[in-house]
Design an enzyme around this catalytic site. Structure first.
Site, PDB file in Angstrom:
ATOM      1  N   SER A 176      99.840  20.052  49.126  1.00 15.80           N
ATOM      2  CA  SER A 176      98.990  20.663  48.181  1.00 15.80           C
ATOM      3  C   SER A 176      97.620  20.084  48.651  1.00 15.80           C
ATOM      4  CB  SER A 176      99.282  20.426  46.696  1.00 15.80           C
ATOM      5  OG  SER A 176      99.256  19.266  46.489  1.00 15.80           O
TER       6      SER A 176
ATOM      7  N   SER B  13      93.624  12.576  49.700  1.00 13.37           N
ATOM      8  CA  SER B  13      94.955  12.369  49.306  1.00 13.37           C
ATOM      9  C   SER B  13      94.963  12.644  47.801  1.00 13.37           C
ATOM     10  CB  SER B  13      94.788  10.545  49.540  1.00 13.37           C
ATOM     11  OG  SER B  13      96.217  10.201  48.679  1.00 13.37           O
ATOM     12  N   HIS B  14      96.242  12.529  47.345  1.00 14.39           N
ATOM     13  CA  HIS B  14      96.621  12.908  46.021  1.00 14.39           C
ATOM     14  C   HIS B  14      96.331  11.338  45.210  1.00 14.39           C
ATOM     15  CE1 HIS B  14      98.835  16.260  47.639  1.00 14.39           C
ATOM     16  NE2 HIS B  14      98.837  16.564  46.413  1.00 14.39           N
ATOM     17  N   SER B  15      96.100  10.575  45.777  1.00  9.19           N
ATOM     18  CA  SER B  15      95.823   9.385  45.097  1.00  9.19           C
ATOM     19  C   SER B  15      94.340   8.567  45.310  1.00  9.19           C
ATOM     20  CB  SER B  15      97.062   8.231  45.587  1.00  9.19           C
ATOM     21  OG  SER B  15      96.371   6.805  45.284  1.00  9.19           O
TER      22      SER B  15
END
Length: 130
Positions: free
Chosen positions: A72, A10-12
């Site tokens: 991404s 995840s981006h987070s």
């Protein structure tokens, strides 16, 4: 049969850790690793974090299914897959599906002994949740 582990990308950092926490509640015996955020803790993805999680699970003898949240992150996963040698690439696959629902379905499938293809198919099962 080789056990299947999961890598949640995840981006987070918090989101990846939360998905791991949720999936682990449903599949206590499955090895699940979070690979969220950048190397310095910002929002984004990290090739090294994803690769390290895959390497750790493979070193423990697991096949690996990877799930990701957004575009991404998917490109980061694809880059990690591109760097695997031919032998390793048979043991690491991307489950391109809904992150939360896919992770839970994949973890439960791994918990009951599903092989890598079954776990990846469960992680991709969009139609179950639409």
């Amino acid at each position: 049969m080789t056990a299947v582990g999961l890598v949640i990308v995840s981006h987070s950092v918090k989101l990846a850790e939360g998905v791991v926490e949720l999936a682990a509640q449903m599949a206590k015996d499955v090895a699940i690793r979070a690979a969220g955020g950048t190397d310095d803790g910002r929002i984004g993805t990290s090739f090294d974090r994803v690769n390290d999680a895959v390497t750790e699970l493979r070193a423990a003898g697991h096949d690996v299914a990877i799930l990701s949240d957004l575009g991404s992150a998917t490109m980061t996963v694809e880059s990690v897959l591109d760097f695997l040698d031919e032998d390793e690439s048979a043991h690491v696959k991307f489950a391109d599906g809904p992150l939360v629902e896919g992770a839970v379905a994949a973890a439960v499938t791994a918990q009951v002994g599903g092989d890598l293809d079954a776990v990846v198919a469960a992680g991709r099962a969009r139609e179950l949740y639409s």
